[in-house]
Design a protein around this motif. Structure first.
Motif, short mmCIF file in Angstrom:
data_model
loop_
_atom_site.label_atom_id
_atom_site.label_comp_id
_atom_site.label_asym_id
_atom_site.label_seq_id
_atom_site.Cartn_x
_atom_site.Cartn_y
_atom_site.Cartn_z
N VAL A 120 39.27 -4.08 25.61
CA VAL A 120 40.67 -4.17 25.19
C VAL A 120 40.80 -3.85 23.69
O VAL A 120 41.69 -3.11 23.26
CB VAL A 120 41.23 -5.57 25.49
CG1 VAL A 120 42.63 -5.73 24.89
CG2 VAL A 120 41.29 -5.81 26.99
N PHE A 121 39.90 -4.43 22.89
CA PHE A 121 39.93 -4.23 21.44
C PHE A 121 39.77 -2.74 21.11
O PHE A 121 40.52 -2.20 20.29
CB PHE A 121 38.80 -5.04 20.80
CG PHE A 121 38.88 -5.12 19.30
CD1 PHE A 121 39.46 -6.21 18.68
CD2 PHE A 121 38.37 -4.11 18.50
CE1 PHE A 121 39.54 -6.30 17.30
CE2 PHE A 121 38.44 -4.17 17.11
CZ PHE A 121 39.03 -5.27 16.51
N ARG A 122 38.82 -2.09 21.75
CA ARG A 122 38.57 -0.67 21.49
C ARG A 122 39.77 0.20 21.89
O ARG A 122 40.06 1.19 21.24
CB ARG A 122 37.31 -0.21 22.23
CG ARG A 122 36.91 1.24 21.91
CD ARG A 122 35.71 1.67 22.74
NE ARG A 122 34.50 0.99 22.36
CZ ARG A 122 33.71 1.40 21.37
NH1 ARG A 122 34.02 2.48 20.69
NH2 ARG A 122 32.60 0.74 21.09
N SER A 123 40.47 -0.21 22.95
CA SER A 123 41.62 0.57 23.41
C SER A 123 42.73 0.62 22.35
O SER A 123 43.49 1.58 22.27
CB SER A 123 42.17 0.01 24.71
OG SER A 123 42.84 -1.23 24.50
N LEU A 124 42.81 -0.43 21.50
CA LEU A 124 43.84 -0.48 20.46
C LEU A 124 43.33 -0.01 19.11
O LEU A 124 44.07 0.60 18.33
CB LEU A 124 44.40 -1.90 20.32
CG LEU A 124 45.27 -2.41 21.46
CD1 LEU A 124 45.75 -3.83 21.16
CD2 LEU A 124 46.47 -1.51 21.68
N GLU A 125 42.07 -0.32 18.79
CA GLU A 125 41.54 -0.05 17.45
C GLU A 125 40.58 1.13 17.38
O GLU A 125 40.16 1.55 16.30
CB GLU A 125 40.83 -1.30 16.91
CG GLU A 125 41.73 -2.51 16.78
CD GLU A 125 42.87 -2.27 15.81
OE1 GLU A 125 42.66 -1.61 14.77
OE2 GLU A 125 44.00 -2.73 16.09
N SER A 126 40.19 1.68 18.55
CA SER A 126 39.29 2.83 18.63
C SER A 126 37.88 2.53 18.16
O SER A 126 37.07 3.46 17.98
CB SER A 126 39.85 4.04 17.86
OG SER A 126 41.11 4.40 18.37
N VAL A 127 37.57 1.28 17.89
CA VAL A 127 36.20 0.86 17.55
C VAL A 127 35.94 -0.48 18.23
O VAL A 127 36.87 -1.18 18.63
CB VAL A 127 36.00 0.69 16.02
CG1 VAL A 127 36.09 2.02 15.30
CG2 VAL A 127 36.99 -0.32 15.45
N SER A 128 34.68 -0.83 18.36
CA SER A 128 34.33 -2.13 18.93
C SER A 128 34.61 -3.23 17.92
O SER A 128 34.73 -2.96 16.72
CB SER A 128 32.84 -2.14 19.30
OG SER A 128 32.06 -2.13 18.10
N PRO A 129 34.70 -4.48 18.38
CA PRO A 129 34.90 -5.58 17.42
C PRO A 129 33.80 -5.64 16.35
O PRO A 129 34.08 -5.86 15.17
CB PRO A 129 34.88 -6.84 18.31
CG PRO A 129 35.30 -6.35 19.65
CD PRO A 129 34.75 -4.96 19.77
N ASN A 135 33.04 -2.19 9.41
CA ASN A 135 33.87 -1.29 8.59
C ASN A 135 34.56 -2.06 7.48
O ASN A 135 34.67 -1.57 6.34
CB ASN A 135 34.92 -0.60 9.46
CG ASN A 135 34.32 0.44 10.39
OD1 ASN A 135 33.15 0.81 10.25
ND2 ASN A 135 35.10 0.89 11.36
N LEU A 136 35.03 -3.26 7.78
CA LEU A 136 35.65 -4.10 6.75
C LEU A 136 34.64 -4.48 5.67
O LEU A 136 34.94 -4.46 4.49
CB LEU A 136 36.23 -5.37 7.37
CG LEU A 136 37.55 -5.25 8.12
CD1 LEU A 136 37.92 -6.60 8.72
CD2 LEU A 136 38.65 -4.76 7.21
N ALA A 137 33.43 -4.80 6.09
CA ALA A 137 32.38 -5.18 5.13
C ALA A 137 32.03 -4.00 4.24
O ALA A 137 31.86 -4.14 3.02
CB ALA A 137 31.14 -5.67 5.88
N ASP A 138 31.92 -2.80 4.83
CA ASP A 138 31.61 -1.59 4.05
C ASP A 138 32.72 -1.31 3.05
O ASP A 138 32.46 -0.94 1.90
CB ASP A 138 31.44 -0.39 4.98
CG ASP A 138 30.19 -0.50 5.83
OD1 ASP A 138 29.31 -1.32 5.50
OD2 ASP A 138 30.09 0.24 6.83
#
Length: 262
Positions: free
Chosen positions: A238-247, A253-256
């Motif tokens: 479900v998360f990937r369907s909205l954000e195009s990445v896994s949780p 990505n946020l950490a980077d």
């Protein structure tokens, strides 16, 4: 370590600013210099600066042209402009380009330091705003902007959903709580929020998951359960369907991004 880039074609001014900031920063900041706009652009292709201090009048590429060029960067630095010319047109264009401070030569050291501190504070504010924009679902923002149009039933439904995201919640259950026909409630909810009940609930759950991924170190499975998914695998789908990445990738990505901006 945050980086400050000083750009000035006058060696005396350039080194004077550098020495002042090195004495002020006590090693907290990396201080770099460039003798021209061309040199600064070449440096910025390989490095990131949090703060740019630039003279306005320089050969080839002037300070404001440099700022305008950098505005297209993913994370442009905040800018302090220095000038020997108190001309209104320069100051006006600098403000239009988002320059946060405008200093006149000869530069007072204390005013320079104050300007740098204000600019760095502004950079931190922009960073916080950028992080919030990454967390917020634009569809939920749109739904929220319609809040004044929400009737009592829809407001109550949204409040109930927000308080029970971790629990199994169905449209019929909420409609029953509101003493409404389920079909009527479904149409009413879509009319007033612009989203179907199911889409709103999914987006709100993913929104909460993004907040937990950004602000905690909770395992993915626990986050999934906190937002109403017993299966981490289904939650990830479900998360990937909205954000195009896994949780997990979203958190990375946020950490980077945090490392690069800071």
């Amino acid at each position: 370590m945050k980086t400050i880039l000083i750009v000035d074609d006058e060696p005396r001014t350039r080194q004077g600013i550098r020495k002042t900031l090195e004495a002020w920063s006590l090693g907290r900041y990396r201080i770099e210099t460039a003798s021209s706009g061309v040199e600064a652009l070449a440096w910025l292709k390989e490095n990131e600066a949090n703060l740019l201090i630039t003279d306005i009048r320089m050969p080839e590429i002037g300070g404001l042209d440099l700022v305008e060029t950098l505005s297209g960067m993913p994370h442009p630095p905040v800018v302090v402009v220095i000038s020997g010319y108190p001309e209104f047109d320069y100051a006006h264009k600098a403000l239009q380009l988002g320059v946060v401070e405008y200093l006149l030569k000869p530069i007072d050291k204390s005013k320079l330091v104050q300007a740098i501190e204000r600019a760095l504070k502004r950079q931190e504010e922009l960073h916080r705003i950028e992080r919030m924009e990454k967390l917020v679902d634009p569809k939920l923002i749109e739904a929220g902007e319609q809040e004044l149009k929400h009737g009592t039933f829809v407001r109550e439904a949204i409040r109930y959903l927000d308080e029970h995201l971790a629990e199994p919640v169905s449209l019929r259950e909420v409609a029953d709580r509101l003493h409404l026909n389920a079909s009527y409630f479904s149409v009413l909810f879509k009319e007033q929020t612009g989203l179907t009940f199911s889409d709103y609930l999914t987006r709100r759950r993913v929104q909460r998951a993004k907040e937990l991924l950004a602000g905690t170190r909770l395992p993915i499975q626990e986050i999934a359960e906190r937002v109403g998914y017993q299966s981490a695998k289904y939650f990830a789908k479900v998360f990937r369907s909205l954000e195009s990445v896994s949780p997990g990738q979203y958190r990375q990505n946020l950490a980077d991004s945090e490392e690069k901006i800071q």
